[in-house]
Design a protein around this motif. Structure first.
Motif, short mmCIF file in Angstrom:
data_model
loop_
_atom_site.label_atom_id
_atom_site.label_comp_id
_atom_site.label_asym_id
_atom_site.label_seq_id
_atom_site.Cartn_x
_atom_site.Cartn_y
_atom_site.Cartn_z
N PHE A 6 0.84 -1.19 0.00
CA PHE A 6 0.00 0.00 0.00
C PHE A 6 0.88 1.25 0.00
O PHE A 6 0.57 2.25 -0.61
CB PHE A 6 -0.88 -0.05 1.24
N ASP A 7 2.02 1.11 0.68
CA ASP A 7 2.92 2.26 0.82
C ASP A 7 3.47 2.74 -0.52
O ASP A 7 3.84 3.89 -0.66
CB ASP A 7 4.11 1.89 1.73
N SER A 8 3.54 1.83 -1.49
CA SER A 8 4.14 2.23 -2.76
C SER A 8 3.15 2.96 -3.67
O SER A 8 3.51 3.44 -4.73
CB SER A 8 4.71 1.01 -3.48
N LEU A 9 1.90 3.06 -3.24
CA LEU A 9 0.92 3.81 -4.05
C LEU A 9 1.23 5.31 -4.00
O LEU A 9 1.74 5.80 -2.99
CB LEU A 9 -0.50 3.59 -3.50
N THR A 10 0.90 6.01 -5.07
CA THR A 10 1.05 7.46 -5.03
C THR A 10 -0.09 8.04 -4.20
O THR A 10 -1.09 7.36 -3.95
CB THR A 10 0.95 8.07 -6.44
N GLU A 11 0.07 9.29 -3.80
CA GLU A 11 -0.97 9.95 -2.99
C GLU A 11 -2.31 9.91 -3.73
O GLU A 11 -3.36 9.70 -3.13
CB GLU A 11 -0.60 11.41 -2.72
N GLU A 12 -2.22 10.11 -5.06
CA GLU A 12 -3.45 10.14 -5.84
C GLU A 12 -4.14 8.77 -5.83
O GLU A 12 -5.36 8.67 -5.68
CB GLU A 12 -3.11 10.55 -7.26
N GLU A 13 -3.31 7.73 -5.97
CA GLU A 13 -3.87 6.38 -5.96
C GLU A 13 -4.48 6.06 -4.60
O GLU A 13 -5.52 5.42 -4.50
CB GLU A 13 -2.78 5.35 -6.29
N LYS A 14 -3.80 6.54 -3.56
CA LYS A 14 -4.34 6.32 -2.22
C LYS A 14 -5.69 7.02 -2.06
O LYS A 14 -6.62 6.48 -1.48
CB LYS A 14 -3.38 6.86 -1.16
N TYR A 15 -5.75 8.23 -2.59
CA TYR A 15 -6.99 9.00 -2.50
C TYR A 15 -8.12 8.29 -3.24
O TYR A 15 -9.23 8.14 -2.73
CB TYR A 15 -6.78 10.40 -3.09
N ASP A 16 -7.80 7.79 -4.45
CA ASP A 16 -8.83 7.08 -5.22
C ASP A 16 -9.29 5.83 -4.49
O ASP A 16 -10.47 5.51 -4.45
CB ASP A 16 -8.28 6.70 -6.61
N ARG A 17 -8.32 5.13 -3.92
CA ARG A 17 -8.65 3.91 -3.21
C ARG A 17 -9.54 4.23 -1.99
O ARG A 17 -10.49 3.51 -1.69
CB ARG A 17 -7.37 3.22 -2.74
N PHE A 18 -9.22 5.35 -1.35
CA PHE A 18 -10.00 5.79 -0.19
C PHE A 18 -11.46 6.06 -0.60
O PHE A 18 -12.39 5.57 0.04
CB PHE A 18 -9.35 7.05 0.39
N LEU A 19 -11.61 6.81 -1.70
CA LEU A 19 -12.98 7.11 -2.15
C LEU A 19 -13.72 5.84 -2.57
O LEU A 19 -14.91 5.68 -2.29
CB LEU A 19 -12.97 8.11 -3.31
N GLU A 20 -12.98 4.93 -3.20
CA GLU A 20 -13.57 3.65 -3.58
C GLU A 20 -14.10 2.92 -2.34
O GLU A 20 -15.20 2.38 -2.33
CB GLU A 20 -12.49 2.75 -4.19
N ARG A 21 -13.26 2.93 -1.32
CA ARG A 21 -13.66 2.25 -0.08
C ARG A 21 -14.95 2.84 0.49
O ARG A 21 -15.88 2.11 0.79
CB ARG A 21 -12.56 2.37 0.99
#
Lengths: 325, 276, 120
Positions: A6-21
């Motif tokens: 998870f740590d290797s995701l970019t901030e943007e990817e993390k944000y998208d994943r967060f919204l997906e969740r």
């Protein structure tokens, strides 16, 4: 595990994943990754909610020793105790959110006393008679139940768990309020008048409780953001309408009136039409310029200062014990 | 030894009833006034978690007072609510130290309340109450024995709670030690007012309502001595606490009770006949 | 500054668990702040279990708890293909037994044998 890291995701990817969740109905825990903006919204909402419970204990506390029977004395004691308990639950949720920012409970109390942290408009108001104790438990808590149950589905799990406990207890509060109000409504002329005066006194504050109507969705307002983050599902105005729908018929049914001759339900618009409260006054009140703002803050301040020696004494003991281990 | 199972049975025995009623007033008024003082702390305790815990204890205490007042109602003394709200100070039987204000100021304005005093007063009181309840479990008035058995269940938590505060504060910082010392000295001066059962103590014991006053006092002293020794704290005096400001069991009281009664009956007195 | 540190040290985080009675599982209730274990334990009951029955309480200093990280929560997921280890994978037996004029010994029946099968 680096395959899935998870740590290797970019901030943007993390944000998208967060919204997906959150869009998938998943709940966010305190230690989960969350966008700064999400944390910011939570920190606007939860410390204010928590400290409002603590400050909300104070107007009713005035009536605890004076409650007019043994049973009422016990019931209102228990009700005010619950308010403190709700403050405890919510401040714990807020404190965990603030921890990464290096803030603790002591800072929340200081923010309250310096005016940085606001509390709900209703708790700045006077409660001069026993009728007010009844109206607070019935209608102010009624308004709070409407907004708190709406947030039970919040995407932030610790807040949801606190609210679940809170709403369960609010059911008792509502009934405690109804019992006081019912006894006064069915009582002597003097008692009925006491009750009607209290309703009149609280009406504008009750309308204000839900906040101004910002019907224009801009996408940037806190309300809109909170809806996007699934912290809440309804707007201020929708909540106010729900409140009127649930409570106006009850108020009328026991022979009480509200001090607004324009109030009516517009069948076509399917909306309650009512006299707008004075929103400038609202701003003044929540800026600690309400009739009882300073007196209640002073109560908290004096308790905070007066008991500092207790926290210091046991805190020091704790530090020394940890050091000696 | 005589035993009674109901309020009706007691009606035939005027001498017994007199002592029973006297004892019940003492028990009720003690719990009631201290619970009232506790309720004034609501919202302003040292931290929020304690605020919640302390309130439960005040509720339990007031709940016990309600049970005693209802027993008095059964014995024909009048409505429980009237007994709690309308009796004059001189009719009240509570100990003077229990009516004392929590500190300067009042609960609405500038309450400069003293947590050390709250801890010591409640801790000492709850020890004596536990001892009293154990004795009441064998009271010749069976309804009282029954409720004593139930109250003792709650008393255990109260004792644990105040013991924890007492133990932790008394050996904390210099300031805490000083404040606790002052509170102990203050409570000591009048605490005999709690331990006494008033002018008819002997008669109460003879009728089997409760044990001999001296026996209960000795138990309290033994318990306190043990606690103080364990914590390395000196007792204010070796021969037990005093009753400097008078005997509440005799209706002797201070201004603090008068103002407390005015507050707690303010609304009730608007119309005692009305439903509230 | 020293004072502030001491006051901060008063607020230690404890997680509170309790069970209703000895056959109920320990359940997480909430968290509270207290300066030490003793006080945390005394505060726990009235803060979180004022109204419901409680048979036991644990308090655990939060630092002593190890949690699954957000990333590792992925390991908690599994496919939905394991009905061979659940009773729902054997539902057809009910019908079978009926053919032999016997009732199925399902979970409800078997759990009702607690304390020994009642005759009668």
């Amino acid at each position: 595990m680096s395959l899935f890291a998870f740590d290797s995701l970019t901030e943007e990817e993390k944000y998208d994943r967060f919204l997906e969740r959150i869009n998938a109905g998943e709940k966010i825990e305190a230690d989960d990754w969350m966008p700064d903006d999400y944390r910011k919204q939570l920190l606007k909402l939860i410390p204010m909610h928590g400290i409002s419970e603590i400050m909300g204990a104070l107007p009713e506390k005035e009536w605890v020793p004076k409650a007019p029977s043994l049973r009422r004395k016990l019931a209102i004691m228990s009700k005010v105790q619950d308010e403190m308990g709700h403050g405890q639950l919510l401040l714990r949720v807020a404190e965990d959110l603030m921890r990464p920012l290096g803030k603790r409970r002591e800072d929340i109390m200081e923010d309250l006393l310096t005016g940085r942290l606001k509390f709900h408009n209703v708790f700045h108001m006077e409660a001069p008679t026993w009728g007010d104790a009844g109206v607070i438990a019935w209608l102010v808590d009624g308004a709070a139940i409407i907004s708190q149950t709406m947030m039970l589905t919040t995407s932030y799990a610790p807040y949801g768990r606190a609210l679940k406990r809170i709403c369960a207890e609010e059911v008792f509060h509502a009934q405690h309020g109804e019992a006081i109000v019912m006894a006064l409504a069915e009582g002597t002329d003097e008692q009925r008048q006491m009750l009607q005066d209290a309703v009149n006194r609280w009406w504008e504050s009750l309308l204000m409780f839900f906040g101004p109507d910002t019907s224009k969705r801009t996408g940037n307002s806190n309300q809109d953001k909170n809806i996007m983050y699934k912290l809440r599902t309804k707007s201020n105005e929708e909540l106010r309408q729900d409140f009127l729908t649930k409570y106006i018929p009850r108020i009328h049914s026991i022979g009480l009136t509200v001090p607004d001759e324009t109030l009516h339900y517009d069948e076509e618009e399917e909306m309650w039409v009512y006299q707008q409260p004075d929103w400038d006054k609202f701003k003044q009140i929540v800026s600690n310029n309400g009739p009882r703002s300073q007196a209640r803050l002073r109560l908290r301040e004096i308790s905070h200062e007066n008991n500092e020696w207790v926290r210091e004494a046991l805190g020091k003991k704790q530090t020394m014990q940890t050091a000696s281990v | 030894m005589v035993e009674y199972n109901t309020a009706q049975e007691v009606e035939k025995d005027a001498a017994y009833k007199k002592e029973l009623v006297e004892l019940l007033y003492q028990l009720a008024d003690d719990d009631f006034i201290l619970a009232f003082r506790g309720s004034e702390w609501l919202g302003i305790a040292p931290h929020i978690e304690e605020d919640v815990a302390f309130s439960s204890i005040s509720q339990d205490k007031m709940g016990h007072a309600v049970i005693y007042y209802e027993m008095l109602e059964e014995l024909g003394e009048g409505k429980a609510d009237d007994l709690a709200h309308l009796r004059e100070p001189k009719e009240r039987k509570n100990a003077i130290i229990l009516e004392e204000v929590n500190g300067p100021g009042n609960y609405l304005e500038e309450p400069e309340y003293d947590w050390a005093f709250a801890v010591v007063r409640n801790y000492f009181y709850d020890i004596s109450k536990a001892i009293r309840l154990s004795s009441l479990k064998n009271s010749s008035y069976k309804p009282l024995a029954q409720v004593a058995k139930k109250m003792i269940l709650e008393q255990y938590y109260h004792l644990t709670h105040w013991n924890m505060w007492f133990t932790q504060l008394i050996n904390a910082t210099d300031e805490a030690k000083k404040r606790m010392r002052q509170a102990i000295d203050k409570v000591w001066k009048d605490f005999d007012g709690v331990l006494t059962l008033g002018p008819s103590a002997k008669e109460m014991a003879r009728l089997g309502l409760i044990k001999e006053e001296q026996e209960l006092k000795d138990k309290w002293m033994t318990e306190i001595k043990e606690v103080f020794e364990k914590l390395g704290v000196e007792l204010p005096t070796n021969d037990g606490p005093g009753m400097e400001r008078g005997d509440g069991r005799n209706g002797e009281h201070t201004e603090d009770l008068t103002t407390a009664l005015q507050t707690l009956s303010e609304v009730y007195k608007v119309d005692p006949a009305a439903g509230w | 500054m020293e004072k502030k540190e001491h006051i901060d040290a008063f607020y230690q985080e404890f997680e509170v668990f309790s069970r209703k009675n000895s056959s109920a599982p320990m359940q997480h209730q909430f968290s509270l702040l207290a300066p030490n274990h003793e006080m945390a334990l005394v505060m726990a009951k009235e803060n979180f279990m004022r109204r419901e029955p409680v048979g036991d309480i644990w308090v655990v200093r939060r630092d002593n708890i190890t949690k699954v990280s957000e990333e590792d929560k992925e390991m908690l997921k599994r496919m939905d293909n394991k009905d061979y280890r659940e009773t729902k994978g054997y539902g057809y037996l009910k019908k079978k037994w009926r053919q032999y004029e016997q009732q199925m010994l399902d979970e409800k029946e078997i759990m009702s044998w607690a304390g020994g099968i009642k005759r009668g």
